[in-house]
Write a protein that holds these residues in place. Sequence first.
Motif, short mmCIF file in Angstrom:
data_model
loop_
_atom_site.label_atom_id
_atom_site.label_comp_id
_atom_site.label_asym_id
_atom_site.label_seq_id
_atom_site.Cartn_x
_atom_site.Cartn_y
_atom_site.Cartn_z
N ALA A 1 -83.96 0.49 25.14
CA ALA A 1 -84.71 -0.32 26.08
C ALA A 1 -86.04 -0.75 25.46
O ALA A 1 -86.68 0.04 24.78
N GLN A 2 -86.43 -1.98 25.67
CA GLN A 2 -87.68 -2.51 25.13
C GLN A 2 -88.64 -2.78 26.27
O GLN A 2 -88.24 -3.15 27.36
N ASN A 3 -89.92 -2.61 26.00
CA ASN A 3 -90.94 -2.97 26.96
C ASN A 3 -91.56 -4.28 26.50
O ASN A 3 -92.34 -4.29 25.56
N CYS A 4 -91.20 -5.37 27.14
CA CYS A 4 -91.65 -6.70 26.74
C CYS A 4 -92.81 -7.19 27.60
O CYS A 4 -93.21 -8.35 27.49
N GLU A 5 -93.34 -6.34 28.44
CA GLU A 5 -94.42 -6.72 29.35
C GLU A 5 -95.60 -7.35 28.61
O GLU A 5 -96.19 -8.32 29.07
N GLY A 6 -95.94 -6.81 27.45
CA GLY A 6 -97.06 -7.34 26.68
C GLY A 6 -96.84 -8.72 26.13
O GLY A 6 -97.77 -9.37 25.64
N PHE A 7 -95.61 -9.22 26.20
CA PHE A 7 -95.29 -10.54 25.68
C PHE A 7 -95.43 -11.63 26.73
O PHE A 7 -95.35 -12.80 26.42
N LEU A 8 -95.68 -11.25 27.97
CA LEU A 8 -95.72 -12.24 29.04
C LEU A 8 -96.95 -13.11 29.00
O LEU A 8 -96.91 -14.27 29.41
N GLN A 9 -98.07 -12.57 28.54
CA GLN A 9 -99.31 -13.35 28.49
C GLN A 9 -100.12 -12.97 27.27
O GLN A 9 -100.17 -11.80 26.88
N GLY A 10 -100.76 -13.97 26.69
CA GLY A 10 -101.64 -13.72 25.58
C GLY A 10 -101.53 -14.78 24.51
O GLY A 10 -100.90 -15.82 24.69
N THR A 11 -102.17 -14.48 23.39
CA THR A 11 -102.15 -15.35 22.22
C THR A 11 -101.38 -14.65 21.12
O THR A 11 -101.62 -13.47 20.85
N PHE A 12 -100.46 -15.39 20.50
CA PHE A 12 -99.55 -14.83 19.50
C PHE A 12 -99.50 -15.72 18.28
O PHE A 12 -99.73 -16.93 18.35
N GLU A 13 -99.15 -15.11 17.17
CA GLU A 13 -98.84 -15.84 15.95
C GLU A 13 -97.35 -15.63 15.72
O GLU A 13 -96.89 -14.50 15.61
N MET A 14 -96.59 -16.74 15.71
CA MET A 14 -95.15 -16.65 15.49
C MET A 14 -94.89 -16.89 14.01
O MET A 14 -95.24 -17.94 13.48
N LYS A 15 -94.29 -15.89 13.35
CA LYS A 15 -93.96 -16.01 11.94
C LYS A 15 -92.45 -16.06 11.81
O LYS A 15 -91.76 -15.17 12.31
N TYR A 16 -91.97 -17.12 11.15
CA TYR A 16 -90.54 -17.25 10.94
C TYR A 16 -90.32 -18.06 9.67
O TYR A 16 -91.29 -18.42 8.98
N GLU A 17 -89.07 -18.34 9.34
CA GLU A 17 -88.74 -18.92 8.03
C GLU A 17 -89.37 -20.27 7.76
O GLU A 17 -89.49 -20.67 6.60
N TYR A 18 -89.82 -21.00 8.78
CA TYR A 18 -90.40 -22.32 8.57
C TYR A 18 -91.92 -22.33 8.62
O TYR A 18 -92.54 -23.38 8.61
N ASN B 1 -96.03 -6.17 17.57
CA ASN B 1 -95.02 -7.05 16.97
C ASN B 1 -93.79 -7.14 17.88
O ASN B 1 -93.20 -6.12 18.22
N TYR B 2 -93.43 -8.38 18.22
CA TYR B 2 -92.27 -8.64 19.08
C TYR B 2 -91.26 -9.41 18.23
O TYR B 2 -91.41 -10.62 18.01
N TYR B 3 -90.24 -8.73 17.73
CA TYR B 3 -89.21 -9.34 16.90
C TYR B 3 -88.23 -10.09 17.80
O TYR B 3 -87.83 -9.57 18.84
N PHE B 4 -87.86 -11.29 17.37
CA PHE B 4 -87.05 -12.13 18.25
C PHE B 4 -85.89 -12.79 17.51
O PHE B 4 -85.89 -12.92 16.30
N GLU B 5 -84.93 -13.23 18.33
CA GLU B 5 -83.86 -14.13 17.91
C GLU B 5 -83.86 -15.27 18.92
O GLU B 5 -84.00 -15.04 20.12
N SER B 6 -83.70 -16.48 18.43
CA SER B 6 -83.74 -17.65 19.29
C SER B 6 -82.65 -18.62 18.89
O SER B 6 -82.39 -18.79 17.69
N SER B 7 -82.03 -19.24 19.87
CA SER B 7 -81.00 -20.25 19.59
C SER B 7 -81.22 -21.46 20.48
O SER B 7 -81.72 -21.34 21.60
#
Length: 142
Positions: A17-34, A102-108
């Motif tokens: 189980a993950q606690n994603c509550e901290g991802f609901l609001q704030g400022t983030f830097e998204m790092k991915y292959e592009y 750090n919130y690791y993600f997969e997106s499609s």
Amino acid sequence: MKYILLTLLFYYPPINAQNCEGFLQGTFEMKYEYGTVMIERMGNWQLEKSDTYGIVYLNKIRMIDDCKYELSYYKVLKLGNLPEPDMTKKAITKIINVEGSNYYFESSITGTNASIGGVFVKKSDEVSDDFKKLIAKEQVVD
């Protein structure tokens, strides 16, 4: 023995189980292959900025569950050097692992085989005043 097992199952969440509550609001830097994209999130809004591509997009968020959401283009605020996005496409993003900030993600992208993965790094619980003003203005229009 049965009661001890039931008690343990009742009071302890599943290990994955993950606690994603901290991802609901704030400022983030998204790092991915592009590259890297700066993101601000609040309520059902997400602002994406990329200096590399010169883009600024305002998107709408629809939560599917605590760690999964659908993202829809709402408005292109700055097009930069990318082609106009297909405003009908939606992205389904799932947070697959949380490690500290750090919130690791997969997106499609819906209707395609395109998918990406990466990490959102939380920089702050706060969002900018400009983002708050933008949201307030858009909510009047909605």
